[in-house]
Motif scaffolding. Structure first.
Motif, PDB file in Angstrom:
ATOM      1  N   UNK A 171       4.704 -16.430 -14.613  1.00 39.09           N
ATOM      2  CA  UNK A 171       4.380 -14.791 -14.354  1.00 39.09           C
ATOM      3  C   UNK A 171       2.956 -14.516 -14.438  1.00 39.09           C
ATOM      4  N   UNK A 172       2.398 -13.680 -13.469  1.00 34.34           N
ATOM      5  CA  UNK A 172       1.182 -13.456 -13.785  1.00 34.34           C
ATOM      6  C   UNK A 172       1.112 -11.772 -13.708  1.00 34.34           C
ATOM      7  N   UNK A 173       0.236 -11.078 -14.467  1.00 42.32           N
ATOM      8  CA  UNK A 173      -0.010  -9.724 -14.618  1.00 42.32           C
ATOM      9  C   UNK A 173      -0.929  -9.463 -13.467  1.00 42.32           C
ATOM     10  N   UNK A 174      -0.445  -8.601 -12.571  1.00 40.47           N
ATOM     11  CA  UNK A 174      -1.405  -8.212 -11.309  1.00 40.47           C
ATOM     12  C   UNK A 174      -1.724  -6.740 -11.240  1.00 40.47           C
ATOM     13  N   UNK A 187       4.304  -7.714 -12.421  1.00 45.18           N
ATOM     14  CA  UNK A 187       4.185  -9.009 -12.858  1.00 45.18           C
ATOM     15  C   UNK A 187       4.604  -9.631 -11.288  1.00 45.18           C
ATOM     16  N   UNK A 188       3.808 -10.924 -11.097  1.00 46.25           N
ATOM     17  CA  UNK A 188       4.339 -11.622  -9.885  1.00 46.25           C
ATOM     18  C   UNK A 188       4.562 -12.917 -10.203  1.00 46.25           C
ATOM     19  N   UNK A 202       7.923 -12.560  -4.981  1.00 49.39           N
ATOM     20  CA  UNK A 202       8.781 -11.921  -6.101  1.00 49.39           C
ATOM     21  C   UNK A 202       7.875 -10.925  -7.160  1.00 49.39           C
ATOM     22  N   UNK A 203       8.277  -9.784  -7.435  1.00 47.64           N
ATOM     23  CA  UNK A 203       7.663  -8.951  -8.549  1.00 47.64           C
ATOM     24  C   UNK A 203       8.463  -8.173  -9.113  1.00 47.64           C
TER      25      UNK A 203
END
Length: 828
Positions: A171-174, A187-188, A202-203
């Protein structure tokens, strides 16, 4: 996945997992997210060394905690973190390097870090593979060594889960959005495709009271998402692994594992690796990478090795361990490790943001991870850590900092890691940058500049052509005689100091008076007067020092330390935002670059100003009656309108001359002309530092910080206990754990204390120095520091540890020079 947590940690390296562990252990509902796999950043390719050695008091505590904490993880989690406690032998090829070790060692004693000294003969006896004929000696830490970075990270991750934390991978913080009382973090979901990591559709939005970013090499991207700046930029670090060394294999048949070796003068470290060696050099020319962001295609990847760049370090390695000459290379690593301009991490509250915490720029991430998590968790959950974290605060770099500045300084910092760390060194990269208008004039007068928050500030003045770098020393360097002459000039005549780097803010509006009365410890001055006051942390310790000039009923001019501009400003502005609804409208304005400052001081300072002042009665304009001590007046000097403040950090008659910065050169020229017949001398920061110690004036960042209250600092006269102010109850509840003292020292005749030394009485450590230097009034070394209250009485005999010896010292009365302040108050 949880969508509501108290703390969200971004980043699954050693630092992030430690923070998650300590927050969860403190009882906070915590979730950690990692865009890839745990350890997939710099953690996975780190060499895993755990060196105690660090010249910073705060970082020494952090490293000490880590090393002790890692030894407990297996018992708690059942996972072996791979800690090999083999010790660390740090060798020295020169006397100067041994002086550095001795200064470090006395600092280590204040933290309780164990060490031993070894002579070349003792090194050879213990470790016969090491060539020693060109060594001066070594310092040995028996309780550290190296650890497996992946294993210790996984152990902390398991411990975090055991304490209730949730860890989510891929999960990446965008995006980050402050919703008024909490963060909404978008989060993506990330997925692997063709070996790359790509964002999916998906987010999820996670609501978190607090967010901590520990994003390592991705710090620049994180900063952009948050709308802030950071100097954390990765630099290449390469190391090689050799084939087995037959001599080492033979030695191991009858001995334990070899200690980590550091030949710091050759700028490399080595440790054992399956019968061979890992060699890690810190060479010149290592480039910064990812100055803006990490490419999406870069995961747990490496760069090509550049053997030519480390050829000298490799040859020096063979020289030191001759058995390696015929040993082949087995593997190599060249990966990014994040750095900051001073080599210390960015650990603490983010500038301008509520409940956002940074843990970025860890060049010694494995060594620091445990302690960083521990002390940051204290800061977040208790309001303050037990040690002063100011030297690591992210706001020690202001908005003037750019990515190019960070790149140049970080590329400079990398090879400096194993160069001699002179206490008085001034590193040259990215300079000059911030200069007052009088910079060139002062340079023409022989100014040797230091850098404070990017500003060029004279440290001392020397004959033209003097080599400041060549004068560095752990003893009295070549600059010492010039600083002494400058200090004597202020004591006996008159001196002029450039203090333009002071941070300056104007606070006004209907709510200004009520706010400042709550925010600071001292009673507010009357209009036209000034006072010295302090803002406290929530723990009741000293957070900021201000000189407040009251310009009107609700109009205040605040002056604070130039080196802590953004640090102080952020605390001030956040307090205003918090209290404006309660106190009414408060206007804040940063006027630092609007006003230049000269400080003129000494018995003849009034004479110099009298020759310039435009007043119907110039001979009386500066008298005590018309211009008393601790007052402020608007005057004219030549053609320059000046906000003059009668105060002197040197303890002599004097004024601060705050002037429109665009008129600085005119004012400088007129002051120099008027001062010529009075013997005016230009004076730098080093002499000023000595002079303020003679007056026992506490300095922020040394005597004053978040680990002592104003009462422990002996500042009772600046604390009005009849009023309510922020932090008062916590300050009173803390009591007196220690007391600030001033010392005269009968030390070595070629050296003075630097302010990092341990203090003893009858063989027992009772405190530490925080400042040190030379007293021209007493003609001996002087220092300030903290001791237990029972050792603070004037006349108490103590000992100070310098160059591995205990030297006699005696506690003086406060302000040993002119304790009655007669010279400051002298009339015309």
């Amino acid at each position: 996945m949880k969508t509501h947590v108290r703390a969200l940690v971004i980043g699954g390296g050693a630092v992030g997992t430690s923070i998650a562990y300590h927050l969860a252990k403190a009882g906070w509902e915590t979730m950690l997210i990692e865009r890839d796999e745990l350890t997939s950043g710099s953690t996975w390719h780190a060499a895993g060394l755990l060196p105690y050695f660090n010249m910073s008091y705060a970082s020494s505590h952090i490293h000490d905690y880590s090393i002790k904490f890692y030894k407990t993880l297996e018992e708690e989690t059942g996972l072996n973190p791979g800690f090999s406690v083999v010790g660390n032998l740090r060798m020295a090829q020169s006397r100067e390097r041994m002086d550095e070790y001795m200064l470090y060692a006395t600092t280590a004693e204040t933290v309780g870090i164990p060490y031993e000294w070894l002579t070349p003969a003792q090194i050879k006896e213990r470790y016969p593979l090491v060539r020693t004929e060109d060594l001066e000696g070594a310092i040995f830490h028996p309780t550290d060594g190296y650890i497996n970075p992946a294993d210790v990270t996984m152990a902390m991750a398991k411990g975090a889960r055991q304490h209730g934390a949730v860890i989510e991978r891929k999960w990446q913080a965008d995006a980050y959005h402050w919703a008024g009382d909490h963060w909404e973090v978008t989060l993506t979901k990330m997925a692997e495709k063709g070996g790359n990591l790509i964002a999916t559709d998906e987010q999820v939005i996670v609501h978190a009271d607090h967010v901590v970013t520990a994003t390592g090499n991705h710090a620049q991207r994180t900063a952009r998402l948050l709308g802030i700046k950071t100097p954390a930029v990765p630099v290449e670090h390469q190391y090689i692994v050799t084939e087995p060394d037959p001599a080492l294999v033979e030695w191991r048949k009858t001995n334990g594992e070899h200690p980590v070796l550091r030949d710091v003068d050759a700028r490399w470290y080595v440790r054992e690796e399956r019968g061979g060696w890992i060699l890690g050099p810190y060479e010149d020319g290592a480039p910064a990478r990812f100055r803006y962001s990490v490419p999406d295609s870069f995961r747990a990847d490496l760069f090509p090795l550049n053997l030519e760049r480390i050829e000298q370090e490799y040859m020096d390695f063979i020289h030191r361990i001759p058995s390696t000459e015929e040993v082949g290379l087995k593997d190599d690593f060249n990966g990014p490790i994040c750095y900051t301009p001073d080599g210390n991490p960015l650990l603490g509250p983010a500038p301008g943001l509520q409940n956002m915490w940074l843990a970025e720029g860890f060049s010694f991430g494995i060594t620091a991870a445990g302690g960083a998590g521990h002390y940051l968790a204290q800061l977040m959950t208790e309001g303050e850590a037990e040690i002063d974290m100011g030297s690591l605060d992210p706001k020690r770099y202001g908005d003037w900092m750019t990515s190019e500045y960070a790149v140049q300084k970080n590329e400079e910092t990398y090879p400096f890691l194993l160069k001699v760390h002179w206490p008085d060194e001034e590193r040259p990269a990215a300079r000059p940058l911030r200069t007052a208008p009088c910079y060139d004039r002062m340079k023409d007068h022989g100014a040797q500049f230091g850098q404070v928050n990017g500003w060029e500030r004279p440290n001392y003045f020397a004959p033209l052509g003097f080599d400041d770098m060549a004068s560095n020393s752990f003893r009295r360097g070549g600059w010492w005689q010039y600083a002494r002459d400058e200090a004597e000039a202020i004591r006996n005549g008159v001196g002029l100091i450039d203090a333009t780097a002071f941070a300056k803010h104007r606070i006004s509006g209907p709510g200004a008076t009520a706010f400042l009365d709550w925010f600071t410890t001292n009673r507010l001055p009357k209009v036209g007067r000034i006072n010295l006051t302090y803002a406290l942390s929530t723990a009741g310790t000293t957070r900021t020092e201000y000189t407040i000039v009251r310009q009107g009923e609700n109009d205040y001019y605040l002056v604070s330390a130039g080196g802590l501009h953004a640090y102080d400003e952020d605390y001030l502005y956040k307090a205003i935002w918090e209290k404006e609804d309660e106190f009414g409208r408060i206007n804040e304005e940063d006027v630092t670059t609007k006003w230049g400052v000269f400080a003129i001081a000494g018995p003849k300072s009034r004479d110099v100003l009298a020759d310039l002042i435009r007043d119907p009665e110039p001979e009386r304009a500066l008298s005590n009656k018309r211009f008393p001590w601790l007052s402020a007046r608007d005057i004219e000097l030549g053609m320059v309108p000046v906000k003059a403040i009668r105060v002197a950090y040197t303890g002599e008659l004097g004024w601060e001359l705050h002037h429109p910065i665009e008129m600085q050169n005119h004012l400088f020229d007129r002051l120099m002309e008027a001062g010529e017949k009075h013997g005016l001398k230009l004076v730098g920061a080093r002499a000023q530092n000595w002079l303020r110690q003679e007056k026992s004036y506490r300095a922020f960042g040394t005597e004053l910080g978040r680990d002592a209250t104003p009462l422990e600092a002996g500042l009772d006269r600046f604390v009005d206990l009849t009023k309510n102010f922020h932090g008062k109850a916590a300050m009173e509840a803390t009591g007196l754990r220690s007391k600030c003292i001033t010392l005269h020292i009968a030390g070595p005749n070629d050296a003075d204390p630097w302010g990092r030394e341990a203090l003893y009485r009858n063989g027992e450590r009772v405190g530490r120095c925080t400042s040190g230097g030379y007293s021209v009034a007493a003609a001996k070394s002087i220092a300030m520091g903290y001791v237990t209250p029972d050792h603070a009485t004037p006349g108490t005999e103590l000992e100070v540890k310098m160059f591995d010896r205990l030297w006699p010292a005696i506690v003086t009365e406060d302000s040993p020079y002119d304790p009655g302040n007669k010279r400051i108050r002298v009339d015309s």
